[in-house]
Every structure is written in C-alpha cells, then in structure tokens.
Design a protein around this motif. Structure first.
Motif, PDB file in Angstrom:
ATOM      1  N   GLN A 121       0.825  -1.210   0.000  1.00  0.00           N
ATOM      2  CA  GLN A 121       0.000   0.000   0.000  1.00  0.00           C
ATOM      3  C   GLN A 121       0.862   1.265   0.000  1.00  0.00           C
ATOM      4  OE1 GLN A 121      -3.824   0.488   1.048  1.00  0.00           O
ATOM      5  NE2 GLN A 121      -3.818  -1.226  -0.367  1.00  0.00           N
ATOM      6  N   GLN A 122       1.903   1.278   0.806  1.00  0.00           N
ATOM      7  CA  GLN A 122       2.766   2.450   0.892  1.00  0.00           C
ATOM      8  C   GLN A 122       3.529   2.680  -0.411  1.00  0.00           C
ATOM      9  OE1 GLN A 122       5.054   1.438   4.399  1.00  0.00           O
ATOM     10  NE2 GLN A 122       3.752   2.664   5.739  1.00  0.00           N
ATOM     11  N   SER A 123       4.066   1.621  -0.983  1.00  0.00           N
ATOM     12  CA  SER A 123       4.828   1.757  -2.229  1.00  0.00           C
ATOM     13  C   SER A 123       3.927   2.169  -3.389  1.00  0.00           C
ATOM     14  CB  SER A 123       5.534   0.436  -2.570  1.00  0.00           C
ATOM     15  OG  SER A 123       6.472   0.090  -1.573  1.00  0.00           O
ATOM     16  N   THR A 124       2.732   1.612  -3.435  1.00  0.00           N
ATOM     17  CA  THR A 124       1.791   1.981  -4.502  1.00  0.00           C
ATOM     18  C   THR A 124       1.391   3.441  -4.384  1.00  0.00           C
ATOM     19  OG1 THR A 124       0.918  -0.281  -4.525  1.00  0.00           O
ATOM     20  CG2 THR A 124      -0.398   1.405  -5.598  1.00  0.00           C
ATOM     21  N   SER A 125       1.109   3.898  -3.164  1.00  0.00           N
ATOM     22  CA  SER A 125       0.724   5.297  -2.974  1.00  0.00           C
ATOM     23  C   SER A 125       1.869   6.229  -3.342  1.00  0.00           C
ATOM     24  CB  SER A 125       0.289   5.536  -1.526  1.00  0.00           C
ATOM     25  OG  SER A 125       1.341   5.282  -0.618  1.00  0.00           O
ATOM     26  N   SER A 126       3.127   5.821  -3.096  1.00  0.00           N
ATOM     27  CA  SER A 126       4.283   6.642  -3.482  1.00  0.00           C
ATOM     28  C   SER A 126       4.381   6.755  -5.001  1.00  0.00           C
ATOM     29  CB  SER A 126       5.575   6.043  -2.925  1.00  0.00           C
ATOM     30  OG  SER A 126       5.579   6.083  -1.517  1.00  0.00           O
ATOM     31  N   GLU A 127       4.150   5.646  -5.702  1.00  0.00           N
ATOM     32  CA  GLU A 127       4.208   5.655  -7.160  1.00  0.00           C
ATOM     33  C   GLU A 127       3.074   6.507  -7.740  1.00  0.00           C
ATOM     34  OE1 GLU A 127       6.554   4.763 -10.273  1.00  0.00           O
ATOM     35  OE2 GLU A 127       6.842   3.910  -8.264  1.00  0.00           O
ATOM     36  N   ILE A 128       1.892   6.397  -7.170  1.00  0.00           N
ATOM     37  CA  ILE A 128       0.755   7.202  -7.622  1.00  0.00           C
ATOM     38  C   ILE A 128       1.027   8.680  -7.379  1.00  0.00           C
ATOM     39  CG2 ILE A 128      -1.671   7.719  -7.152  1.00  0.00           C
ATOM     40  CD1 ILE A 128      -2.050   4.745  -6.577  1.00  0.00           C
ATOM     41  N   LEU A 129       1.709   8.971  -6.267  1.00  0.00           N
ATOM     42  CA  LEU A 129       2.067  10.354  -5.964  1.00  0.00           C
ATOM     43  C   LEU A 129       2.951  10.940  -7.061  1.00  0.00           C
ATOM     44  CD1 LEU A 129       2.218  12.793  -4.074  1.00  0.00           C
ATOM     45  CD2 LEU A 129       4.045  11.635  -2.832  1.00  0.00           C
ATOM     46  N   LEU A 153     -12.053  16.361  -3.482  1.00  0.00           N
ATOM     47  CA  LEU A 153     -12.500  15.281  -4.362  1.00  0.00           C
ATOM     48  C   LEU A 153     -11.341  14.623  -5.112  1.00  0.00           C
ATOM     49  CD1 LEU A 153     -15.801  16.834  -5.753  1.00  0.00           C
ATOM     50  CD2 LEU A 153     -15.520  15.137  -3.949  1.00  0.00           C
ATOM     51  N   SER A 154     -10.317  15.396  -5.473  1.00  0.00           N
ATOM     52  CA  SER A 154      -9.151  14.788  -6.125  1.00  0.00           C
ATOM     53  C   SER A 154      -8.394  13.898  -5.148  1.00  0.00           C
ATOM     54  CB  SER A 154      -8.220  15.870  -6.683  1.00  0.00           C
ATOM     55  OG  SER A 154      -7.694  16.677  -5.640  1.00  0.00           O
ATOM     56  N   GLY A 155      -8.313  14.319  -3.885  1.00  0.00           N
ATOM     57  CA  GLY A 155      -7.689  13.473  -2.876  1.00  0.00           C
ATOM     58  C   GLY A 155      -8.455  12.182  -2.661  1.00  0.00           C
ATOM     59  N   LYS A 156      -9.768  12.285  -2.641  1.00  0.00           N
ATOM     60  CA  LYS A 156     -10.616  11.105  -2.475  1.00  0.00           C
ATOM     61  C   LYS A 156     -10.421  10.137  -3.648  1.00  0.00           C
ATOM     62  CE  LYS A 156     -15.519   9.902  -1.798  1.00  0.00           C
ATOM     63  NZ  LYS A 156     -15.791   9.091  -2.988  1.00  0.00           N
ATOM     64  N   THR A 157     -10.395  10.665  -4.864  1.00  0.00           N
ATOM     65  CA  THR A 157     -10.212   9.824  -6.045  1.00  0.00           C
ATOM     66  C   THR A 157      -8.859   9.119  -6.028  1.00  0.00           C
ATOM     67  OG1 THR A 157     -11.614  11.313  -7.349  1.00  0.00           O
ATOM     68  CG2 THR A 157     -10.156   9.832  -8.564  1.00  0.00           C
ATOM     69  N   THR A 158      -7.834   9.820  -5.566  1.00  0.00           N
ATOM     70  CA  THR A 158      -6.480   9.266  -5.575  1.00  0.00           C
ATOM     71  C   THR A 158      -6.343   8.057  -4.657  1.00  0.00           C
ATOM     72  OG1 THR A 158      -5.543  11.442  -6.082  1.00  0.00           O
ATOM     73  CG2 THR A 158      -4.047   9.804  -5.155  1.00  0.00           C
ATOM     74  N   ILE A 159      -6.964   8.116  -3.485  1.00  0.00           N
ATOM     75  CA  ILE A 159      -6.723   7.063  -2.487  1.00  0.00           C
ATOM     76  C   ILE A 159      -7.841   6.030  -2.403  1.00  0.00           C
ATOM     77  CG2 ILE A 159      -5.343   8.652  -1.106  1.00  0.00           C
ATOM     78  CD1 ILE A 159      -7.701   8.891   0.821  1.00  0.00           C
ATOM     79  N   GLU A 160      -8.987   6.286  -3.016  1.00  0.00           N
ATOM     80  CA  GLU A 160     -10.149   5.429  -2.796  1.00  0.00           C
ATOM     81  C   GLU A 160      -9.939   4.007  -3.316  1.00  0.00           C
ATOM     82  OE1 GLU A 160     -14.792   6.352  -2.561  1.00  0.00           O
ATOM     83  OE2 GLU A 160     -13.969   6.628  -4.576  1.00  0.00           O
ATOM     84  N   ILE A 161      -9.405   3.867  -4.516  1.00  0.00           N
ATOM     85  CA  ILE A 161      -9.196   2.524  -5.077  1.00  0.00           C
ATOM     86  C   ILE A 161      -8.148   1.767  -4.266  1.00  0.00           C
ATOM     87  CG2 ILE A 161      -8.374   1.256  -7.097  1.00  0.00           C
ATOM     88  CD1 ILE A 161      -9.625   3.399  -8.843  1.00  0.00           C
TER      89      ILE A 161
END
Length: 502
Positions: free
Chosen positions: A94-102, A297-305
């Motif tokens: 989860q942490q690595s995926t969120s870093s890549e999405i960032l 809403l952009s923050g919600k979209t980024t982390i929701e999936i």
C-alpha cells in the motif's frame, strides 16, 4: 429543467466580435461535443483504476517474492491469513503503490497549472478545437507509454514519460475547459448555458461510470494490456469526431497580443480588477469554494481505489468497477433530481450546500467503514453532492461577457489543476503515512476540507442580497427576449428557480 426550443433566426453576439454567429440550433454541437466528452472521459478516467491496480499488482509480486504474478489472481498478501508477516507485506504494498501514484499525480497535474493559465484566453481568439485536441493527444501518449511498460515488464518509472507528456498537453483539465467554453459559445441564453454546463458535468459522470465498470471486467478477463489498447482506440475516435465533425465556434484569426502576461491579466483579472469591485467578493469566494472542492475530491479519487484494494475489503477489479459505476450514476441521478425538484422551492446554492454537508457525512462513514455494506452505503449518504461543481461553474460563467468565457474557464481550469495537484499529493502522502495505523484518517481530513467549503458557500448565500450590482448582470442581446429568464437575479438555473415556495 426547461426544454430548449430552437430559434429560427440566426443572431450575432454583439459583445464579442471574435465569436461566430450563433448557430440556428445548438443541439448538433452539443450532441457531438457530448459524444467526444463521453469517449474521452471514459478512456481517460479509466487510467486511474488501470494504473493503480497494475502498480499494486507489481508491488505485490515484488514483496511476495514472485509468488503473486502481475495479473489479477487472488494470491496476494491481502487474501492470506492475517499473520504479522502478511500484514507487514500488505502495508508495504500500500505504501509503495501510494508513493508511485504520488509521482504520477505530480507529472500530470503540475504542468497543466502553467498550460491552463493562458490557453483558455488564447482560445477566445484562435479557436476551441485546439483545447479539445491537445489533451487527447497527450492522453494517447500516456497510454502508449503504459502499453510499452506492460508489454515488456519495464521499470515503473517509465510510466512517468507518457504521463509527463499528458501533463504538458493540459490533461483532463484543459479538456473540461474546452467543453465548458464550447457550451458557453453555442448556447443562446443564460438558462440554456447553465443547462448545457450541467449536461456536460452529467456526461462526465456517465462516462466515468462506463469506464470504471468496463475497466473492471476488462482487467479481470484480459489482464492490463488489452484494456489500454481499447481505451486508446476510443481516444482516437474522439479525435476524429473533433477534426471532422465539430464546427469551430470562434473565428480563425491572429491573436492580437501574444504576450502571456496580457493573457494572465485577462484570466486572473476577475479577482483583482478594481473595475469589478462590486463582484469581486463573489468571484473570490466562489473560486475558493471551487478550489476546496477540487482539493477534497481529487484526494478522495487518488486514495479510494487503493483503500478498496487493501484490508479489510480486498476487492478485485470487477468489484471496484461495480462500485465506481454505482456510486457515480447514483450521485449523478440524485443531483439532477435535486436540481429539477428542489430548485422550485429553494435557490440552487442552498441545494449545493446541502450536498456538501452530505458529502462530509459520507467521508466520515467511508473512513470508518469496515465492511462492504458500510462502503456501499457511502454514495447513498453523499447522494446530491454532485451539484456543487456545476452550480459554481455556472455562477462564474454568467458573471462575465461572452468574449470572456475562455478566460473565466481558463482561470477555473488553472485553479482546478493546482488544487487537484495539492489534493492528490497531500492526501496520497497522508494515506501512505497512516496506511499501517489509521488508514481511514485521510477521508476524515478530506471531510474537514469540504466542511470549510460548505461554510464559505453559506457565506455567499447570506451576502448575495447585499450585492445589488451583482444582480444586475448584463445579458447578451438574445437573453432580453427570453420569457423563461429572470434577469433580475443572478441565480436563474431553470424556469421557476427563484420561486421560494413549492
């Protein structure tokens, strides 16, 4: 909402010499632009679940020592026994995926901040087609880059190349700017303009729902390569419609002033120009509300999936697609019904505020969710929140002249882009920091941001009666003969909207 009757005569917009004559009917233009909007949004927004799930799958493979292939099977740490080792692996994924999405978010959201500062104002002179084509070409580059990475199993950093190209094309923000400016060009009255903007927003929602549910099935059945091929084909079809089908609404002529400084003054002059003192309060507060909504809403979209992929939900692509389609369609339909019925009783700004408070409640619930049932109830609680964006856009559009539509939508696109970048990066970082402890905390912080926006929107409603000059907005000549338009109040959304009694 009011039905729109075609006018037999052709009228010329007197306030903007660079605009073409109003067409006999805007129906054809709106149908074609809506088709382009649905095709492109369906393809472009599908990249969010596609990229997120592919990156998540790659990191599962990496941290599980190759026991999980980079596809869609269920042999992931999320589905193992709840041992300490499994939990550690799942948190690292989860942490690595969120870093890549960032990193990807920064690539496609920061460059459009500078692009959208001037491109909308330039389009008031050189045409709207450019605004349609640039982001579609950029999105095509993004998908081509993704195809290469998936095909040859390249390092995930290669995804940044195509994403950067999309960013410098203006991304989805320029495309929305194009649709809003085009809708303002082809409509003949303020009432029909607002209707067209709402239809545009609703079309975005429908396209997002189609893209999400289609992507879920395609990933499940075809893995990650062929869905991106299909989405690229949709974008190419949309490009063909723009080139051969859509009529340019602005006369092709040389820009009088090429200096970006001049266009920056046009784009942001609405908020600082002393000649607009009587309207500046409404301009500024509406834009702040718009920015806060975009951040949340952009923050919600980024982390929701990512939230749905992790424990305790462990959803697969099909469930994610179903949820995305259900939530988008339900909230869109609820918003349309609320506007249609509620506007006969109260001003639409009041409906927008109610929608914001419901969104806050849904975000609190989402952060506390521990079962699928709780998560599926989130869109039901949020219901009519979808009206906030189109109401704000419509108010700002009606406050300016016809020849300033590109500039005002450019300012909104710039603010939307910058706000989305702040929201995506900020909440992706917060989610990464709390993934192992309080994963739902990010949703609660987003709720606080939306709550502030709702309070500011209430302030606008209270202050509006004290802004007499704001109620006396000059309308285009064609509005003067429109029997359905109340020209003594800025907030006409549909016929009978200002009637305060049911």
């Amino acid at each position: 909402m009011d039905s729109v009757e075609e006018q037999p005569s052709v009228k010329v917009e007197k306030t903007a010499s660079n605009l073409k004559e109003k067409p006999d009917s805007y129906i054809k233009g709106m149908i074609l632009s809506t088709a382009v909007l649905i095709l492109f949004t369906c393809a472009n927004n599908s990249s969010i679940p596609l990229f997120t799930q592919y990156i998540h799958s790659r990191y599962e493979d990496m941290y599980s020592n190759g026991t999980h292939s980079s596809s869609t099977n269920d042999q992931s740490p999320c589905h193992g026994n709840a041992s300490v080792e499994d939990n550690d692996v799942e948190v690292r994924v989860q942490q690595s995926t969120s870093s890549e999405i960032l990193k990807l978010s920064l690539c496609f959201q920061l460059p459009p901040v500078f692009v959208n500062m001037v491109v909308g104002s330039y389009s008031d002179h050189i045409g709207r087609k450019m605004l349609f084509l640039l982001p579609m070409l950029g999105c095509t580059c993004k998908y081509i880059g993704f195809l290469v990475v998936v095909k040859f199993n390249l390092n995930l950093n290669f995804l940044l190349i195509g994403t950067l190209l999309e960013g410098f094309s203006g991304s989805i923000f320029t495309f929305i700017l194009a649709n809003m400016a085009y809708a303002a060009d082809v409509t003949k009255t303020h009432a029909t303009r607002t209707f067209a903007i709402v239809i545009t927003d609703c079309s975005v929602s429908v396209a997002m729902a189609l893209g999400q549910i289609m992507t879920g099935f395609l990933i499940q059945k075809l893995d990650y390569f062929y869905p991106s091929v299909i989405h690229t084909t949709l974008i190419l079809l949309a490009i063909a419609i723009v080139i051969f089908g859509i009529t340019e609404t602005v006369k092709e002529k040389e820009v009088k002033e090429l200096s970006p400084v001049v266009h920056l003054k046009k784009v942001f002059g609405f908020y600082v120009n002393k000649s607009r003192d009587n309207k500046r309060f409404i301009f500024i507060v509406c834009v702040i509300v718009f920015a806060l909504l975009s951040i949340g809403l952009s923050g919600k979209t980024t982390i929701e999936i990512l939230y749905q992929l992790g424990r305790p939900f462990c959803w697969n692509p099909v469930k994610i697609g179903y949820y995305g389609a259900y939530s988008t369609v339900f909230m869109t339909v609820s918003g349309i019904v609320a506007i249609k019925l509620g506007s006969k009783c109260v001003r639409v700004e009041v409906i927008a505020v109610i929608g914001m408070f419901l969104l806050v409640a849904s975000l609190i619930l989402e952060g506390l969710a521990r079962t699928d049932a709780m998560l599926y109830s989130v869109p039901f609680v949020a219901s009519i929140n979808s009206v906030a964006f189109p109401v704000t856009r419509s108010v700002l559009s009606r406050m300016v002249e016809a020849h300033e539509q590109g500039a005002i939508f450019s300012s909104m696109a710039t603010i939307d882009t910058l706000s989305a970048a702040i929201g995506s990066t900020g909440f992706a970082s917060l989610y990464r920091a709390t993934a192992g402890t309080m994963r739902g905390m990010a949703f609660h912080v987003i709720g606080a941001v939306i709550f502030i926006a709702a309070i500011l929107k209430m302030l606008v409603i209270v202050k509006l009666p004290r802004q007499p000059s704001y109620e006396q907005i000059l309308s285009p000549p064609e509005d003067e003969k429109d029997p359905n338009l109340n020209q003594n109040h800025y907030g006409t959304f549909a016929k009978g909207e200002n009637n305060t009694s049911c």
